[in-house]
Scaffold this active site. Structure first.
Site, PDB file in Angstrom:
ATOM      1  N   ASP A 161       0.805  -1.229   0.000  1.00 57.40           N
ATOM      2  CA  ASP A 161       0.000   0.000   0.000  1.00 57.40           C
ATOM      3  C   ASP A 161       0.836   1.276   0.000  1.00 57.40           C
ATOM      4  O   ASP A 161       0.292   2.362   0.235  1.00 57.40           O
ATOM      5  CB  ASP A 161      -0.933  -0.010   1.218  1.00 57.40           C
TER       6      ASP A 161
ATOM      7  N   ASP B  72      -7.044  -3.647  -5.883  1.00 49.34           N
ATOM      8  CA  ASP B  72      -6.656  -2.368  -5.261  1.00 49.34           C
ATOM      9  C   ASP B  72      -5.209  -1.983  -5.584  1.00 49.34           C
ATOM     10  O   ASP B  72      -4.841  -0.815  -5.602  1.00 49.34           O
ATOM     11  CB  ASP B  72      -6.770  -2.431  -3.728  1.00 49.34           C
TER      12      ASP B  72
HETATM   13  N1  GLY Z   1      -7.462  -1.130  -0.251  1.00 51.67           N
HETATM   14  C1  GLY Z   1      -8.344  -1.604   0.741  1.00 51.67           C
HETATM   15  C2  GLY Z   1      -9.740  -1.200   0.529  1.00 51.67           C
HETATM   16  O1  GLY Z   1     -10.109  -0.643  -0.488  1.00 51.67           O
HETATM   17  O2  GLY Z   1     -10.525  -1.445   1.427  1.00 51.67           O
END
Ligand code: GLY
Length: 400
Positions: free
Chosen positions: A119, A178
């Site tokens: 992330d 994501d």
């Molecule tokens: N990237 C985690 C979410 O969208 O919850």
């Protein structure tokens, strides 16, 4: 008869100019709505700042118990608060916002060396990436380059992807949709340093995702689990969606945004085609409510008696505004109309909280992870971030 025809023509012209006038009025209405929303957002974020412990970042607020939840810098959402402050600073030039952003960025600095998360794009590019755009500095550049290096250590050339979560009993090498959002940092790193390895990792990740994450109807699986030894797909599943086969709403929005960025960064038309396919899936979904703020999963069997996800709507609006700049006139109009509808809805009292309420967050009614009963029907720091971004993008597009 001639008089009747003339009368008819006048009526038609009056109708057309009436509807053009209505469209024009709607657009300028939206611009003034956005200005009003941004001014209130500046006040709301100054209030939010007063609620935060010095060592924490805002995450959400539970309206029923009136409790705020914070995060430390290693949580995936840590960059959104400084990023939102910086966006609001570019709008208001209020130095208090920039000072608060820098204060919180100091907590985030150490994450540049964090190799335990995919992330880093969210965390570091939404914060330091925005700082760098406002005031380029060697400090921001060093932090961003180190972050790109840390993120790249999670790339497996056999699979062609960056690993999302760490291996567990459930997955060997999970890649989630994501993760497309973390690639912008890598493009920045190549542009800044001239080292093409970051660019190549981003392209490989996007190509592998395009190949394995999408279904025939252009929706995407949330998680693709790979075998790191062979590079083969083991399974396609969900974590935050209703079911393995379903279309988790925020996942669709991440894909749309991610492939739009891919086109911006590479000018390769296959990414534009992919982004437009995702846009079509979202915009024509029969389960989309009239206000265009999706339910948390497009296939939830409880629709309409289930929760919305304002964050998915905000991400979609921001992505579509950008995508509208890359496409033909008809698609442009459709993408803009769709984002205008979302922004109108989000700016209304159903989704925007009054200043001083909602724990200091702007938007209500997002859903983090319903299957885990986590952050359901609450404000979320990233919903605010992409909402502010969408409003600023819309203003920029209109030259305001
Ligand atoms: N990237 C985690 C979410 O969208 O919850």
């Amino acid at each position: 008869m001639r008089h009747f025809k003339k009368y008819l023509t006048l009526l038609v012209l009056a109708g057309i100019s009436g509807s053009l006038f209505a469209q024009q009025k709607n657009k300028s209405d939206l611009l003034s709505t956005i200005d009003d929303a941004l001014q209130k957002a500046v006040a709301q974020y100054q209030y939010l700042a007063t609620t935060l412990p010095a060592d924490s970042l805002p995450r959400t607020y539970y309206p029923l118990t009136k409790k705020s939840a914070f995060s430390e810098s290693g949580w995936w959402t840590s960059g959104f608060y400084p990023g939102s402050l910086l966006y609001l600073y570019t709008y208001s030039h209020n130095p208090v916002l920039q000072t608060e952003a820098e204060k919180k960025e100091a907590l985030l600095e150490k994450e540049q060396f964090n190799k335990g998360t995919h992330d880093l794009g969210f965390m570091m590019y939404c914060s330091f990436g925005n700082s760098e755009k406002i005031h380029p500095s060697e400090k921001n550049e060093t932090i961003l380059m180190n972050s790109a290096r840390s993120l790249s250590t999670r790339f497996n050339p056999k699979i062609g992807c960056i690993q999302s979560w760490n291996a567990s009993k459930k997955w060997k090498f999970p890649v989630i949709i994501d993760n497309m959002m973390n690639l912008e940092l890598l493009f920045w790193a190549t542009k800044h340093s001239g080292d093409s390895s970051f660019y190549k990792i981003a392209v490989s990740h996007a190509n592998t995702t395009m190949k394995n994450h999408f279904r025939a109807d252009n929706s995407s699986w949330h998680v693709v689990n790979y075998d790191p030894e062979t590079g083969q797909v083991i399974s396609k599943q969900t974590a935050q969606g209703y079911a393995d086969y379903s279309a988790w709403s925020r996942g669709q929005a991440w894909g749309l945004y991610g492939f739009t960025v891919m086109y911006r960064a590479t000018h390769d038309r296959k990414y534009l085609v992919q982004a437009e396919k995702i846009a079509r899936y979202i915009m024509t979904n029969p389960n989309l409510p009239a206000d265009k703020i999706p339910y948390w999963d497009y296939n939830s069997p409880d629709i309409p008696a289930t929760y919305r996800d304002a964050s998915a709507a905000a991400i979609t609006a921001s992505a579509l505004i950008e995508l509208s700049g890359y496409t033909d006139a008809i698609h442009k109009t459709n993408y803009l109309k769709f984002s205008e509808d979302i922004l109108h809805a989000l700016a209304g009292p159903a989704y925007t909280a009054p200043v001083g309420q909602n724990g200091g967050f702007i938007l209500k009614h997002s859903t983090g992870a319903l299957p885990m009963s986590s952050e359901v029907d609450v404000p979320l720091t990233y919903a605010d971030y992409y909402y502010i971004e969408a409003m600023l993008r819309y203003k920029a597009l209109k030259g305001k």
